[in-house]
Write a protein that holds these residues in place. Structure first.
Motif, PDB file in Angstrom:
ATOM      1  N   GLU A  36     -68.025   9.416  25.516  1.00 19.51           N
ATOM      2  CA  GLU A  36     -68.367  10.774  25.087  1.00 19.51           C
ATOM      3  C   GLU A  36     -68.714  11.662  26.273  1.00 19.51           C
ATOM      4  OE1 GLU A  36     -71.507  10.277  22.283  1.00 19.51           O
ATOM      5  OE2 GLU A  36     -70.192   9.524  20.678  1.00 19.51           O
ATOM      6  N   ALA A  37     -69.471  11.126  27.243  1.00 13.87           N
ATOM      7  CA  ALA A  37     -69.861  11.916  28.410  1.00 13.87           C
ATOM      8  C   ALA A  37     -68.648  12.279  29.259  1.00 13.87           C
ATOM      9  CB  ALA A  37     -70.880  11.145  29.244  1.00 13.87           C
ATOM     10  N   VAL A  38     -67.755  11.324  29.456  1.00 14.21           N
ATOM     11  CA  VAL A  38     -66.549  11.566  30.257  1.00 14.21           C
ATOM     12  C   VAL A  38     -65.685  12.637  29.598  1.00 14.21           C
ATOM     13  CG1 VAL A  38     -64.366  10.502  30.967  1.00 14.21           C
ATOM     14  CG2 VAL A  38     -66.531   9.307  31.367  1.00 14.21           C
ATOM     15  N   GLN A  39     -65.477  12.513  28.297  1.00 15.21           N
ATOM     16  CA  GLN A  39     -64.643  13.481  27.602  1.00 15.21           C
ATOM     17  C   GLN A  39     -65.300  14.857  27.542  1.00 15.21           C
ATOM     18  OE1 GLN A  39     -63.835  11.491  23.861  1.00 15.21           O
ATOM     19  NE2 GLN A  39     -62.010  10.495  24.690  1.00 15.21           N
ATOM     20  N   ALA A  40     -66.618  14.888  27.474  1.00 17.46           N
ATOM     21  CA  ALA A  40     -67.328  16.174  27.447  1.00 17.46           C
ATOM     22  C   ALA A  40     -67.131  16.948  28.748  1.00 17.46           C
ATOM     23  CB  ALA A  40     -68.817  15.952  27.184  1.00 17.46           C
ATOM     24  N   HIS A  41     -66.827  16.220  29.823  1.00 20.90           N
ATOM     25  CA  HIS A  41     -66.608  16.874  31.117  1.00 20.90           C
ATOM     26  C   HIS A  41     -65.129  17.009  31.445  1.00 20.90           C
ATOM     27  CE1 HIS A  41     -70.901  15.906  31.607  1.00 20.90           C
ATOM     28  NE2 HIS A  41     -70.908  16.893  32.465  1.00 20.90           N
ATOM     29  N   GLY A  42     -64.282  16.852  30.426  1.00 22.55           N
ATOM     30  CA  GLY A  42     -62.872  17.162  30.597  1.00 22.55           C
ATOM     31  C   GLY A  42     -61.992  16.044  31.113  1.00 22.55           C
ATOM     32  N   PHE A  43     -62.487  14.820  31.109  1.00 21.52           N
ATOM     33  CA  PHE A  43     -61.688  13.684  31.571  1.00 21.52           C
ATOM     34  C   PHE A  43     -61.307  12.787  30.404  1.00 21.52           C
ATOM     35  CE2 PHE A  43     -63.866  14.892  35.498  1.00 21.52           C
ATOM     36  CZ  PHE A  43     -62.817  14.850  36.406  1.00 21.52           C
ATOM     37  N   GLU A  44     -60.289  11.967  30.636  1.00 22.12           N
ATOM     38  CA  GLU A  44     -59.875  10.985  29.641  1.00 22.12           C
ATOM     39  C   GLU A  44     -60.714   9.716  29.744  1.00 22.12           C
ATOM     40  OE1 GLU A  44     -55.588  10.313  28.616  1.00 22.12           O
ATOM     41  OE2 GLU A  44     -55.319  11.326  30.546  1.00 22.12           O
ATOM     42  N   ALA A  45     -60.890   9.058  28.612  1.00 22.91           N
ATOM     43  CA  ALA A  45     -61.560   7.761  28.584  1.00 22.91           C
ATOM     44  C   ALA A  45     -60.891   6.896  27.528  1.00 22.91           C
ATOM     45  CB  ALA A  45     -63.044   7.912  28.274  1.00 22.91           C
ATOM     46  N   VAL A  46     -60.910   5.585  27.774  1.00 22.26           N
ATOM     47  CA  VAL A  46     -60.346   4.636  26.827  1.00 22.26           C
ATOM     48  C   VAL A  46     -61.364   3.526  26.614  1.00 22.26           C
ATOM     49  CG1 VAL A  46     -59.136   3.359  28.655  1.00 22.26           C
ATOM     50  CG2 VAL A  46     -58.361   3.172  26.284  1.00 22.26           C
ATOM     51  N   MET A  47     -61.537   3.116  25.370  1.00 25.84           N
ATOM     52  CA  MET A  47     -62.475   2.047  25.058  1.00 25.84           C
ATOM     53  C   MET A  47     -61.813   0.691  25.286  1.00 25.84           C
ATOM     54  SD  MET A  47     -65.311   3.491  24.254  1.00 25.84           S
ATOM     55  CE  MET A  47     -66.207   2.097  23.546  1.00 25.84           C
ATOM     56  N   THR A  48     -62.585  -0.226  25.873  1.00 32.23           N
ATOM     57  CA  THR A  48     -62.115  -1.584  26.133  1.00 32.23           C
ATOM     58  C   THR A  48     -63.147  -2.575  25.608  1.00 32.23           C
ATOM     59  OG1 THR A  48     -63.097  -1.489  28.345  1.00 32.23           O
ATOM     60  CG2 THR A  48     -60.756  -0.942  28.164  1.00 32.23           C
ATOM     61  N   ARG A  49     -62.750  -3.852  25.581  1.00 28.01           N
ATOM     62  CA  ARG A  49     -63.633  -4.888  25.044  1.00 28.01           C
ATOM     63  C   ARG A  49     -64.896  -5.039  25.894  1.00 28.01           C
ATOM     64  NH1 ARG A  49     -59.276  -8.576  25.596  1.00 28.01           N
ATOM     65  NH2 ARG A  49     -60.781  -9.983  26.568  1.00 28.01           N
ATOM     66  N   THR A  50     -65.902  -5.633  25.294  1.00 27.36           N
ATOM     67  CA  THR A  50     -67.181  -5.822  25.999  1.00 27.36           C
ATOM     68  C   THR A  50     -67.244  -7.144  26.752  1.00 27.36           C
ATOM     69  OG1 THR A  50     -68.188  -6.853  24.043  1.00 27.36           O
ATOM     70  CG2 THR A  50     -68.417  -4.458  24.281  1.00 27.36           C
ATOM     71  N   ASP A  51     -66.289  -8.043  26.536  1.00 29.73           N
ATOM     72  CA  ASP A  51     -66.416  -9.399  27.063  1.00 29.73           C
ATOM     73  C   ASP A  51     -65.566  -9.672  28.302  1.00 29.73           C
ATOM     74  OD1 ASP A  51     -64.003  -9.194  25.754  1.00 29.73           O
ATOM     75  OD2 ASP A  51     -64.144 -11.146  24.732  1.00 29.73           O
ATOM     76  N   HIS A  52     -65.083  -8.626  28.975  1.00 31.68           N
ATOM     77  CA  HIS A  52     -64.283  -8.856  30.183  1.00 31.68           C
ATOM     78  C   HIS A  52     -65.149  -9.424  31.303  1.00 31.68           C
ATOM     79  CE1 HIS A  52     -60.578  -7.237  28.754  1.00 31.68           C
ATOM     80  NE2 HIS A  52     -61.086  -6.050  28.494  1.00 31.68           N
ATOM     81  N   GLU A  53     -64.594 -10.383  32.037  1.00 29.70           N
ATOM     82  CA  GLU A  53     -65.313 -10.988  33.147  1.00 29.70           C
ATOM     83  C   GLU A  53     -65.183 -10.177  34.425  1.00 29.70           C
ATOM     84  OE1 GLU A  53     -64.411 -15.065  33.760  1.00 29.70           O
ATOM     85  OE2 GLU A  53     -64.856 -15.660  31.700  1.00 29.70           O
ATOM     86  N   SER A  54     -64.172  -9.317  34.506  1.00 28.76           N
ATOM     87  CA  SER A  54     -63.955  -8.567  35.740  1.00 28.76           C
ATOM     88  C   SER A  54     -63.397  -7.188  35.433  1.00 28.76           C
ATOM     89  CB  SER A  54     -62.980  -9.312  36.658  1.00 28.76           C
ATOM     90  OG  SER A  54     -61.671  -9.255  36.121  1.00 28.76           O
ATOM     91  N   GLY A  55     -63.506  -6.312  36.442  1.00 37.84           N
ATOM     92  CA  GLY A  55     -62.918  -4.987  36.323  1.00 37.84           C
ATOM     93  C   GLY A  55     -61.410  -5.037  36.220  1.00 37.84           C
ATOM     94  N   SER A  56     -60.782  -6.037  36.837  1.00 37.98           N
ATOM     95  CA  SER A  56     -59.326  -6.166  36.773  1.00 37.98           C
ATOM     96  C   SER A  56     -58.861  -6.410  35.343  1.00 37.98           C
ATOM     97  CB  SER A  56     -58.855  -7.312  37.667  1.00 37.98           C
ATOM     98  OG  SER A  56     -59.236  -7.099  39.004  1.00 37.98           O
ATOM     99  N   ASP A  57     -59.581  -7.274  34.620  1.00 35.51           N
ATOM    100  CA  ASP A  57     -59.245  -7.509  33.215  1.00 35.51           C
ATOM    101  C   ASP A  57     -59.408  -6.233  32.396  1.00 35.51           C
ATOM    102  OD1 ASP A  57     -58.713 -10.284  33.542  1.00 35.51           O
ATOM    103  OD2 ASP A  57     -60.861 -10.683  33.537  1.00 35.51           O
ATOM    104  N   ARG A  58     -60.460  -5.479  32.682  1.00 29.02           N
ATOM    105  CA  ARG A  58     -60.712  -4.249  31.935  1.00 29.02           C
ATOM    106  C   ARG A  58     -59.600  -3.226  32.187  1.00 29.02           C
ATOM    107  NH1 ARG A  58     -65.005  -3.301  29.418  1.00 29.02           N
ATOM    108  NH2 ARG A  58     -66.250  -4.731  30.702  1.00 29.02           N
TER     109      ARG A  58
END
Length: 243
Positions: free
Chosen positions: A56-78
């Motif tokens: 919500e904060a990212v989109q409120a400032h004009g950027f795109e955001a995508v929701m991902t799972r909570t159980d990723h072990e690394s940023g690469s997986d996300r």
């Protein structure tokens, strides 16, 4: 190349909980990172998060955001999950992973990460900085890249380590964890299991090297400020308030 910049953002930091939403000059830190990424001019910028408040904060400032799972072990997986959701047709050729705790990063530093991919033999590109302070040479929290020089500003990475390496006279290089992946390389990387050296050194990029993937390193002039502690956050606020 069609390039997508992805910024992983998770709230569960152990040293600075909730840091993507930390206020810097009236805006969340993650928004400052997105600003720097957009200023690089390389392509579409999207924040990949597991937290609705960040989206919500990212989109409120004009950027795109995508929701991902909570159980990723690394940023690469996300970022791979985000890429798959954003570009199921496979049009994106290159993905840049900009860490979400770099609110003061120079956009030119982001651009530099893409340069090694001009060589078609390179699977993954990343960054390094020559180490000048003696205490950093022996600090295990300063990850070193051991590489074969290709030019004054580029190395072919042979190993990454927390030890002081290589031995002998010559420069040592601090690895900066900002990556540019060919799409196929990212897909292969996340399909691999954690490797023995990755587990031992606690360095994810060793998985790629152990699998025979090529990583080249562009040498830049300074290490971007990573916000991991309250002291880092205070420094970032000072820099951005005075910029």
């Amino acid at each position: 190349m069609s390039t997508l910049i992805l910024i992983p953002a998770r709230m569960a930091s152990t040293r600075l909980p909730g840091k993507p939403m930390a206020d810097i000059s009236g805006r969340p830190m993650i928004v400052h990172v997105a600003d720097r990424a957009r200023e690089s001019g390389l392509g579409r910028v999207v924040v990949a998060t597991d937290t609705e408040a960040v989206r919500e904060a990212v989109q409120a400032h004009g950027f795109e955001a995508v929701m991902t799972r909570t159980d990723h072990e690394s940023g690469s997986d996300r970022i791979f999950e985000a890429l798959s959701a954003l570009d199921p047709g496979g049009k994106v050729e290159t993905v840049i992973n900009v860490q979400g705790d770099l609110p003061t990063i120079d956009p030119e530093t982001i651009r530099a990460a893409l340069r090694p991919l001009e060589d078609q033999a390179v699977d993954i590109a990343t960054l390094g900085v020559e180490i000048h302070r003696d205490e950093e040479k022996t600090n295990p929290n300063v990850v070193k890249v051991v590489g074969s020089p290709l030019s004054e500003t580029r190395l072919h990475a042979l190993y990454f380590t927390r030890a002081t390496a290589p031995w002998g006279e010559g420069p040592l290089y601090h690895h900066i964890g900002l990556y540019a992946y060919r799409r196929a390389a990212l897909e292969r990387f996340v399909s691999l299991s954690p490797s023995p050296l990755e587990r031992r050194e606690r360095l994810e990029q060793l998985r790629a090297l152990e699998a025979g993937m090529r990583i080249d390193v562009e040498i830049v002039q300074s290490v971007p400020l990573g916000v991991d502690t309250a002291e880092d956050l205070a420094r970032a606020r000072e820099i951005l308030t005075n910029s």
